[in-house]
Scaffold this motif. Structure first.
Motif, mmCIF file in Angstrom:
data_model
loop_
_atom_site.group_PDB
_atom_site.id
_atom_site.type_symbol
_atom_site.label_atom_id
_atom_site.label_comp_id
_atom_site.label_asym_id
_atom_site.label_seq_id
_atom_site.Cartn_x
_atom_site.Cartn_y
_atom_site.Cartn_z
ATOM 1 N N ALA A 53 12.125 -5.455 40.772
ATOM 2 C CA ALA A 53 12.408 -4.041 40.191
ATOM 3 C C ALA A 53 12.581 -3.048 41.102
ATOM 4 C CB ALA A 53 11.264 -3.712 39.314
ATOM 5 N N LEU A 54 11.794 -3.134 42.364
ATOM 6 C CA LEU A 54 11.764 -2.288 43.367
ATOM 7 C C LEU A 54 13.171 -2.394 44.235
ATOM 8 C CD1 LEU A 54 8.233 -2.141 44.813
ATOM 9 C CD2 LEU A 54 9.655 -0.199 43.999
ATOM 10 N N ALA A 55 13.629 -3.852 44.304
ATOM 11 C CA ALA A 55 14.865 -3.900 45.141
ATOM 12 C C ALA A 55 16.117 -3.544 44.303
ATOM 13 C CB ALA A 55 15.196 -5.589 45.255
ATOM 14 N N ALA A 56 15.995 -3.775 42.916
ATOM 15 C CA ALA A 56 17.130 -3.057 41.919
ATOM 16 C C ALA A 56 17.079 -1.650 42.001
ATOM 17 C CB ALA A 56 16.604 -3.650 40.621
ATOM 18 N N ALA A 57 15.642 -1.057 42.168
ATOM 19 C CA ALA A 57 15.954 0.407 42.270
ATOM 20 C C ALA A 57 16.336 1.080 43.490
ATOM 21 C CB ALA A 57 14.187 0.748 42.092
ATOM 22 N N VAL A 58 16.500 0.422 44.575
ATOM 23 C CA VAL A 58 17.077 0.873 45.940
ATOM 24 C C VAL A 58 18.359 0.797 45.378
ATOM 25 C CG1 VAL A 58 17.281 0.184 48.238
ATOM 26 C CG2 VAL A 58 14.808 0.605 47.236
ATOM 27 N N SER A 59 18.833 -0.402 44.850
ATOM 28 C CA SER A 59 20.373 -0.687 44.829
ATOM 29 C C SER A 59 20.809 0.363 43.698
ATOM 30 C CB SER A 59 20.545 -2.022 44.324
ATOM 31 O OG SER A 59 20.109 -3.060 45.292
ATOM 32 N N LEU A 60 19.975 0.628 43.040
ATOM 33 C CA LEU A 60 20.624 1.633 41.820
ATOM 34 C C LEU A 60 20.308 3.197 42.264
ATOM 35 C CD1 LEU A 60 19.631 -0.425 38.748
ATOM 36 C CD2 LEU A 60 21.896 -0.149 39.574
ATOM 37 N N ARG A 61 19.674 3.139 43.197
ATOM 38 C CA ARG A 61 19.348 4.630 43.696
ATOM 39 C C ARG A 61 18.615 5.495 42.607
ATOM 40 N NH1 ARG A 61 24.200 2.843 45.664
ATOM 41 N NH2 ARG A 61 24.543 2.934 47.892
ATOM 42 N N CYS A 62 17.628 4.855 42.192
ATOM 43 C CA CYS A 62 16.938 5.530 40.959
ATOM 44 C C CYS A 62 15.499 5.858 41.610
ATOM 45 C CB CYS A 62 16.951 4.546 39.799
ATOM 46 S SG CYS A 62 15.751 5.163 38.492
ATOM 47 N N ASP A 63 15.245 7.195 41.749
ATOM 48 C CA ASP A 63 14.028 7.588 42.260
ATOM 49 C C ASP A 63 12.915 7.360 41.171
ATOM 50 O OD1 ASP A 63 14.703 8.368 44.719
ATOM 51 O OD2 ASP A 63 15.021 10.550 44.077
ATOM 52 N N CYS A 65 12.942 4.974 38.861
ATOM 53 C CA CYS A 65 12.385 3.389 38.869
ATOM 54 C C CYS A 65 11.469 3.246 40.230
ATOM 55 C CB CYS A 65 13.821 2.822 39.029
ATOM 56 S SG CYS A 65 14.807 2.895 37.600
ATOM 57 N N ILE A 66 11.988 3.876 41.435
ATOM 58 C CA ILE A 66 11.259 3.758 42.399
ATOM 59 C C ILE A 66 9.731 3.873 42.366
ATOM 60 C CG2 ILE A 66 10.936 4.622 45.016
ATOM 61 C CD1 ILE A 66 13.942 4.575 45.170
ATOM 62 N N VAL A 67 9.348 5.199 41.822
ATOM 63 C CA VAL A 67 8.079 5.419 41.665
ATOM 64 C C VAL A 67 7.118 4.945 40.773
ATOM 65 C CG1 VAL A 67 8.382 7.550 39.964
ATOM 66 C CG2 VAL A 67 6.372 7.535 41.779
ATOM 67 N N VAL A 68 8.013 4.451 39.544
ATOM 68 C CA VAL A 68 7.268 3.861 38.446
ATOM 69 C C VAL A 68 6.868 2.260 39.014
ATOM 70 C CG1 VAL A 68 7.550 2.793 36.196
ATOM 71 C CG2 VAL A 68 8.043 5.103 36.442
ATOM 72 N N HIS A 69 7.976 1.813 39.765
ATOM 73 C CA HIS A 69 7.901 0.367 40.092
ATOM 74 C C HIS A 69 7.014 0.229 41.609
ATOM 75 C CE1 HIS A 69 9.853 -1.298 36.671
ATOM 76 N NE2 HIS A 69 10.738 -0.235 36.904
ATOM 77 N N THR A 70 7.007 1.144 42.305
ATOM 78 C CA THR A 70 5.813 1.124 43.328
ATOM 79 C C THR A 70 4.531 1.050 42.983
ATOM 80 O OG1 THR A 70 7.577 2.371 45.005
ATOM 81 C CG2 THR A 70 5.439 2.404 45.453
ATOM 82 N N ASP A 71 4.238 2.054 41.919
ATOM 83 C CA ASP A 71 2.983 2.114 41.331
ATOM 84 C C ASP A 71 2.540 0.759 40.830
ATOM 85 O OD1 ASP A 71 0.535 3.699 40.609
ATOM 86 O OD2 ASP A 71 1.341 3.178 38.797
ATOM 87 N N GLY A 88 14.254 -5.417 52.217
ATOM 88 C CA GLY A 88 14.794 -6.190 53.138
ATOM 89 C C GLY A 88 16.253 -6.981 52.426
ATOM 90 N N VAL A 89 15.807 -7.768 51.326
ATOM 91 C CA VAL A 89 16.674 -8.293 50.471
ATOM 92 C C VAL A 89 17.623 -7.378 49.820
ATOM 93 C CG1 VAL A 89 17.002 -10.151 48.619
ATOM 94 C CG2 VAL A 89 14.979 -10.423 50.178
ATOM 95 N N ALA A 90 17.201 -6.356 49.234
ATOM 96 C CA ALA A 90 17.979 -5.437 48.674
ATOM 97 C C ALA A 90 19.161 -4.843 49.812
ATOM 98 C CB ALA A 90 17.370 -4.311 48.115
ATOM 99 N N ILE A 91 18.541 -4.592 50.834
ATOM 100 C CA ILE A 91 19.763 -4.094 51.938
ATOM 101 C C ILE A 91 20.547 -4.968 52.190
ATOM 102 C CG2 ILE A 91 19.681 -3.364 54.433
ATOM 103 C CD1 ILE A 91 16.875 -2.207 53.884
ATOM 104 N N SER A 92 20.207 -6.399 52.304
ATOM 105 C CA SER A 92 21.048 -7.332 52.695
ATOM 106 C C SER A 92 22.347 -7.606 51.686
ATOM 107 C CB SER A 92 20.333 -8.858 52.808
ATOM 108 O OG SER A 92 21.290 -9.567 53.172
#
Length: 114
Positions: A53-63, A65-71, A88-92
């Motif tokens: 979910a965090l990798a997807a959140a970064v890919s989708l640029r959803c803040d 999603c980032i905060v909820v899934h980081t927690d 790193g996988v998301a970046i790749s």
């Protein structure tokens, strides 16, 4: 210093979703059904699901999603190192998508210039 006050933002996101739920509860029920279905078998476990979910959140640029899934990832036992590896996988993958779509541009160039 953090770029964003993530704790305050987390509360803001949850409040906003709660307000939306009162206006359109069926959409929230549908959203919850999708999330429940995605985790129903739990073959990957909570931690891996949250890392995805965090990798997807970064890919989708959803803040939000980032905060909820980081927690949730931290609560599921994910370490900073595991989160960094997932990112790193998301970046790749995002770099790879840029490369693949660049070939589409070059294909369009060929079709316009030949």
């Amino acid at each position: 210093m953090a770029m964003i006050d993530w704790n305050a933002y987390h509360k803001q996101v949850l409040t906003g979703v709660g307000e939306f739920a009162t206006l359109n509860p069926d959409v929230i029920k549908g959203y919850q059904a999708i999330g429940g279905a995605a985790r129903k078998t739990n073959l990957l476990g909570s931690k891996v699901n949250e890392l995805i979910a965090l990798a997807a959140a970064v890919s989708l640029r959803c803040d939000g999603c980032i905060v909820v899934h980081t927690d949730a990832a931290l609560k599921a036992g994910a370490t900073r190192e595991e989160i960094a590896e997932a990112l790193g996988v998301a970046i790749s993958v995002n770099a790879g998508a840029g490369l693949v779509y660049s070939t589409r541009v070059m294909d369009a160039v060929k079709s316009k210039t030949s």
